[in-house]
Design an enzyme around this catalytic site. Structure first.
Site, PDB file in Angstrom:
ATOM      1  N   GLU A 134       7.627  -9.768  19.689  1.00 49.95           N
ATOM      2  CA  GLU A 134       7.656  -8.413  20.238  1.00 49.95           C
ATOM      3  C   GLU A 134       6.212  -7.925  20.356  1.00 49.95           C
ATOM      4  O   GLU A 134       5.438  -8.074  19.418  1.00 49.95           O
ATOM      5  CB  GLU A 134       8.426  -7.436  19.324  1.00 49.95           C
ATOM      6  CG  GLU A 134       9.911  -7.745  19.238  1.00 49.95           C
ATOM      7  CD  GLU A 134      10.677  -6.799  18.312  1.00 49.95           C
ATOM      8  OE1 GLU A 134      10.273  -5.630  18.157  1.00 49.95           O
ATOM      9  OE2 GLU A 134      11.684  -7.262  17.753  1.00 49.95           O
ATOM     10  N   GLU A 180      14.399  -8.900  11.497  1.00 49.04           N
ATOM     11  CA  GLU A 180      14.113  -7.924  10.442  1.00 49.04           C
ATOM     12  C   GLU A 180      15.171  -7.910   9.344  1.00 49.04           C
ATOM     13  O   GLU A 180      15.857  -6.912   9.133  1.00 49.04           O
ATOM     14  CB  GLU A 180      13.928  -6.544  11.063  1.00 49.04           C
ATOM     15  CG  GLU A 180      12.709  -6.556  11.957  1.00 49.04           C
ATOM     16  CD  GLU A 180      12.355  -5.222  12.586  1.00 49.04           C
ATOM     17  OE1 GLU A 180      13.270  -4.529  13.047  1.00 49.04           O
ATOM     18  OE2 GLU A 180      11.157  -4.893  12.615  1.00 49.04           O
TER      19      GLU A 180
HETATM   20  C1  GAL Z   1      10.941  -3.852  16.007  1.00 43.74           C
HETATM   21  C2  GAL Z   1      12.389  -4.229  16.022  1.00 43.74           C
HETATM   22  C3  GAL Z   1      13.097  -3.799  17.265  1.00 43.74           C
HETATM   23  C4  GAL Z   1      12.746  -2.388  17.600  1.00 43.74           C
HETATM   24  C5  GAL Z   1      11.272  -2.261  17.754  1.00 43.74           C
HETATM   25  C6  GAL Z   1      10.827  -0.863  18.015  1.00 43.74           C
HETATM   26  O1  GAL Z   1      10.491  -3.729  14.722  1.00 43.74           O
HETATM   27  O2  GAL Z   1      12.567  -5.608  15.850  1.00 43.74           O
HETATM   28  O3  GAL Z   1      14.477  -3.929  17.078  1.00 43.74           O
HETATM   29  O4  GAL Z   1      13.146  -1.559  16.566  1.00 43.74           O
HETATM   30  O5  GAL Z   1      10.635  -2.639  16.582  1.00 43.74           O
HETATM   31  O6  GAL Z   1      11.375  -0.290  19.123  1.00 43.74           O
END
Ligand code: GAL
Length: 962
Positions: free
Chosen positions: A491, A421
């Site tokens: 993620e 990010e």
């Molecule tokens: C993503 C980010 C993580 C964390 C997650 C939400 O956008 O890369 O670091 O913030 O969302 O828990």
């Protein structure tokens, strides 16, 4: 007259450059013979409120720090000193200081650390060669003096920095002074979603560097799957020889050698011990032969496409923050292996190097991510983003090279990630270019680059199921380059609170499309901080000016590393063997879902279960050589003759570790499947008893009722309170959803509609010949919608049957949190049930819910989510016994019992807010809304929504001794 008063220069703090004085980055290793001295331990410590709040005389030999406090190194000072040294701050995206790069606040907590050490008497370093002082991690900027000499300063919190200090050492009384600033220009590059925790949080080590010792070296060890041969070539800055006795290898550094080997994979982590010998040093090598490539649009290892079943791992310990000891790291790896996880993204920085040794040894695919995130610039549309500003590029390249050089000799690392990010920009391109040229043997990842300009794969976070499916089908468009690339979800499945839901649905998509090579659950562990006040603290608990609450608690394991139901669910969803079948035709289909391994490590056992209890067990002959991807149909034995005719029977087949492995004991369950052999007979209660009215009480079989209200008072002499329709649940983090989510955020919508304050209007109590009927209307104030609810009671003299009919009225636009009845029991502890278990399950989180006869206690039925919320439902329950009451469902129901109401659960912020009352509240639910992943991802899939529609369900209630 004008004058300036600047006590001293702290310009380096706000300087965008990576620092001054450090040695070039190189491989991290533990020498066999060169001495090393750990400088970990108790250090003197003084905290100043500003970067220049104290002068640097403390660095001079002879300085008397006798009245300073002490801290433990490695550690974070805010987690030590009982609050005397400030407190942690948690923000997700926002910087906790004004965004004015590279400037940082004047209020810049600065910790002076002082350590005096003697060299061991056998330390040869003074006469022979040099010495290097290594810092493995300091947040966020440090200036270092040894024996009064300023040796430099550095930024890059989770990266190693070394300084040549041979000339400065003396035999005794060496004074190491380290000034650590919480905020620096580097903080702009470290805006990861986690606690801001300053300090020297990883090891400090003095390394002897004898003359002609190893400097840097690069182990190239590829595997050719067509020949079965590995090629080893070790490049070394200092010439020497490389030996691998097991492979009869003895070659000069730089010379390639090709021999037959067993390859390294995450499933079969074959390592060969070798040694790199130079004139001055011996360095142990752990060599894994494997080849990573992008071929046919896929990520391939040793010629095969792999499927990531991964997790995102932050380093976390509830008392020590990011200062992790080896046993904690090993605990993570073992837990992952035992839960079928095969990959880790080291979100969002390179981990302690020892963690990567463990990944090599136990076998995990690793995406090693650089210590870089500038997410807070999104608040200003990425204006001034350091990754698109040439002034910062040297710092970015420094970070990239410190990661790659440090970690390049780990076979487990298959992908380098530029960071997280950080938007897009030239700096990232420069990093990717440099990495690609330095290491052609691995691929490059970065999620923020949707055009894949700099990367070797298309990566996204939290894409919903439908989009992931489209990507799998290649229908997502995108740049020409992107369309040729494989896809991963770096993620997904946001494990905040109860959930994540819908991961089985993702897994089906991953397995259906080659292009989709799996994903990484966000995230591994809740970052709760152990705290007397709350049990575990989260954002806001330290009075932070800005914070993001419990968004920092979104892991598959609780802070103490107890697996949460989310991990148990994930283990089932990603199991490497699929066991499917239809018990009625007598065969089981076993599919090897590994990418490389056969099934020889496993043994298969079956059991034939009648009403949840195994009546016969045996082993199942599954071909051990079954190849990855292949299936075998295996015959089940003849079902045992069922003595108890009319019972529900099913087959359970388990895959267990045949022998103890490096990560699990013999008998450890890897995978399982269940399939019915005979269906469940539904409970019948003949309506033969008649209601009798006397003294304001209606008696029907074993039940007594208030004649005026029709409310149940007791069954078989056991008091029952407040039995009535219940539609409310304490919203989960996923019900609440994140503010930016496009899907409907039901937690808020339900509350707005008033589902937490339903009113129950009594319309009629009707005594019939063989029934008692209570007519009600259940509805929230201020709304026209309602649920006409009829409770119909009958009895056969021993048991009471309750049939609840729900007829919605008005225009309902929302699904319900739950639909069932709630009742209170004055005393209850032990619980037994036949149904899904042993843990909780909801419509989209119940893959791991295994049918059986389970036993627990009311306390143990609770799942301790750090922010209290709906939890603990057991799915598909046929019958349950609790507090002297037996409940038989028709159909099966969701069972929940707790010592507080849903309303109290809803009102609590921390577990310590929940105090047991004198009633155990039992929910018998006909329906539950799914969980989804909307705390940072898609909402509940349509098929798991609890839509409002006419419903009818029954339970048979009776008194028992339990
Ligand atoms: C993503 C980010 C993580 C964390 C997650 C939400 O956008 O890369 O670091 O913030 O969302 O828990």
């Amino acid at each position: 007259m004008s004058f300036r008063t600047t006590a001293m220069s702290t310009d380096y703090v706000e300087d965008v450059s990576p620092g001054r004085g450090a040695l070039p980055p190189r491989a991290w290793y533990a020498s066999s013979d060169a001495g090393s001295l750990s400088l970990n331990g108790s250090w003197r410590f003084r905290l100043s409120p500003t970067a220049d709040g104290a002068d640097d005389s403390f660095a001079e030999p002879g300085y008397d720090a006798g009245d300073w406090a002490e801290v433990t190194v490695p550690g974070h000072w805010v987690l030590q000193g009982d609050g005397a040294f400030g407190a942690p701050i948690y923000t997700n995206v926002r910087y906790p200081f004004p965004v004015d790069p590279p400037r940082v606040p004047t209020q810049n907590p600065t910790g002076d650390h002082l350590h005096v050490f003697d060299l061991p008497s056998d330390w040869p370093g003074l006469s022979d060669g040099g010495a290097v002082l290594r810092f493995d991690g300091v947040e966020s900027c440090a200036r270092v003096w040894l024996n009064g000499t300023d040796i430099g300063e550095f930024k890059g919190s989770r990266l190693a920095h070394e300084f040549a200090v041979g000339d400065l050492l003396k035999a005794g009384g060496n004074v190491l002074a380290v000034r650590v600033h919480q905020w620096s220009a580097g903080s702009y590059l470290e805006d990861q979603d986690q606690w801001w925790l300053p300090g020297i949080f990883r090891d400090v080590t003095l390394l002897h560097r004898p003359a002609a010792s190893v400097l840097d070296f690069f182990v190239h060890s590829s595997y050719d799957h067509t020949t079965g041969e590995g090629t080893l070539r070790v490049e070394s800055d200092v010439e020497g020889r490389v030996t691998v006795p097991e492979l009869d290898i003895d070659v000069r550094t730089g010379d390639p050698v090709t021999v037959a080997v067993e390859p390294w994979t995450a499933e079969t982590p074959r390592l060969y011990d070798g040694v790199l010998v130079t004139a001055g040093e011996r360095v142990p090598l752990r060599i894994g032969f494997r080849t990573v490539e992008l071929a046919d649009g896929l990520i391939k290892v040793n010629g095969k496409a792999i499927l990531f079943k991964g997790v995102n791992r932050h380093e976390w310990h509830p008392e020590r923050g990011r200062a992790l000891d080896l046993e904690t790291m090993r605990a993570d790896v073992l837990l992952m292996k035992r839960h079928n996880v095969n990959a880790v993204r080291t979100s969002h920085y390179p981990p302690h190097p020892a963690f990567l040794d463990l990944c090599d040894e136990y076998g995990l695919w690793v995406i090693d991510e650089c210590d870089l995130e500038t997410h807070g610039f999104t608040e200003q549309n990425w204006r001034d983003n350091p990754v698109d500003d040439d002034r910062w590029t040297p710092a970015l390249l420094d970070r990239a090279s410190r990661m790659v050089e440090r970690d390049k000799n780990h076979p487990s690392v298959v992908i380098w990630s530029l960071g997280n990010e950080a938007g897009t920009g030239r700096g990232l391109t420069a990093m990717a270019k440099w990495i690609h040229s330095r290491d052609t043997s691995r691929l490059v990842h970065y999620e923020g680059d949707w055009d894949c300009r700099d990367t070797d794969m298309y990566s996204r976070m939290y894409a919903d199921h439908a989009e992931t499916e489209r990507i799998g089908q290649g229908l997502d468009g995108g740049t020409h380059k992107r369309r040729q690339l494989p896809f991963i979800l770096c993620e997904y499945g946001h494990a905040m609170g109860n959930g994540p839901g819908g991961i089985a649905d993702y897994q089906r998509i991953f397995e259906a499309h080659d292009r989709v090579q799996g994903g990484f659950i966000w995230e591994w562990i809740d970052h709760g901080i152990k705290d007397e006040r709350f049990g575990y603290a989260y954002g806001g608990d330290f009075g932070e000016e800005l914070h993001d609450g419990n968004f920092v608690c979104d892991g598959l394991v609780f802070p103490d590393r107890t697996p949460s139901p989310g991990l148990v669910e994930y283990k089932k969803v990603i199991e490497p063997v699929r066991i499917e079948g239809d018990g009625r035709d007598g065969t089981v289909r076993v599919t090897n879902a590994y990418d490389f391994a056969d099934l020889s490590a496993l043994t298969f056992v079956w059991s034939y279960d009648v009403d949840g209890t195994a009546v016969e067990t045996g082993t199942l002959a599954v071909p051990a050589t079954l190849a990855p991807g292949a299936s075998a149909d295996v015959k089940l034995p003849q079902p045992p003759v069922d003595a108890r005719g009319g019972a529900e029977s099913l087959w359970t087949v388990r895959a267990l570790l045949a022998e103890e492995s490096a990560w699990g004991p013999e008998g450890h369950q890897v995978a399982w499947g269940q399939f019915p052999a005979s269906a469940r007979p539904t409970p019948t209660v003949a309506a033969s008893a008649a209601p009798v009215l006397a003294d304001g009480v209606i008696t029907l079989g074993p039940g007594t009722f208030d004649a005026r209200t029709g409310a149940l008072r007791s069954i078989g002499g056991r008091e029952v309170r407040d039995l009535r329709l219940d539609v409310w649940r304490a919203p989960t983090d996923n019900d609440d959803g994140a503010a930016w989510q496009p899907d409907e955020r039901y937690g808020m919508l339900w509350r707005n509609l008033g589902l937490h304050r339903m009113q129950h209007r009594l319309d009629a109590v009707e005594s019939g010949e063989d029934s008692l009927t209570v007519r009600t209307r259940v509805a929230p104030a201020a709304a026209e919608v309602g649920l006409n609810t009829v409770y119909r009671w009958t009895s056969d003299g021993d048991r009471l049957k309750l049939t609840v009919s729900v007829d919605p009225e008005g225009h309902w636009t929302l699904p319900l949190p739950r639909l069932g009845v709630r009742l209170g029991l004055p005393a209850a502890d032990r619980v037994t049930w036949f149904g899904g278990g042993p843990g909780e399950g909801y419509p989209d989180t119940k893959s791991a819910s295994m049918l059986g006869r389970w036993e627990s206690t009311v306390n143990d039925l609770q799942t301790p989510y750090l922010r209290p919320q709906e939890n603990g439902a057991r799915a598909d329950v046929r019958w349950a016994e609790i507090g002297g009451l037996r409940v038989d469902g028709d159909p099966e129901f969701w069972f929940t019992a707790r010592r507080w109401t849903s309303e109290q659960l809803d009102a609590a912020d921390h577990l310590t807010d929940l105090t047991p009352g004198d009633t155990v509240w039992v929910n018998l639910d006909h329906g539950q809304q799914g969980i989804g992943s909307q705390s940072c991802g898609p909402g509940t899939l349509p098929q798991y929504l609890l839509r409002v529609q006419p419903a009818e369900f029954s339970v048979a209630l009776s008194a028992v001794d339990n």
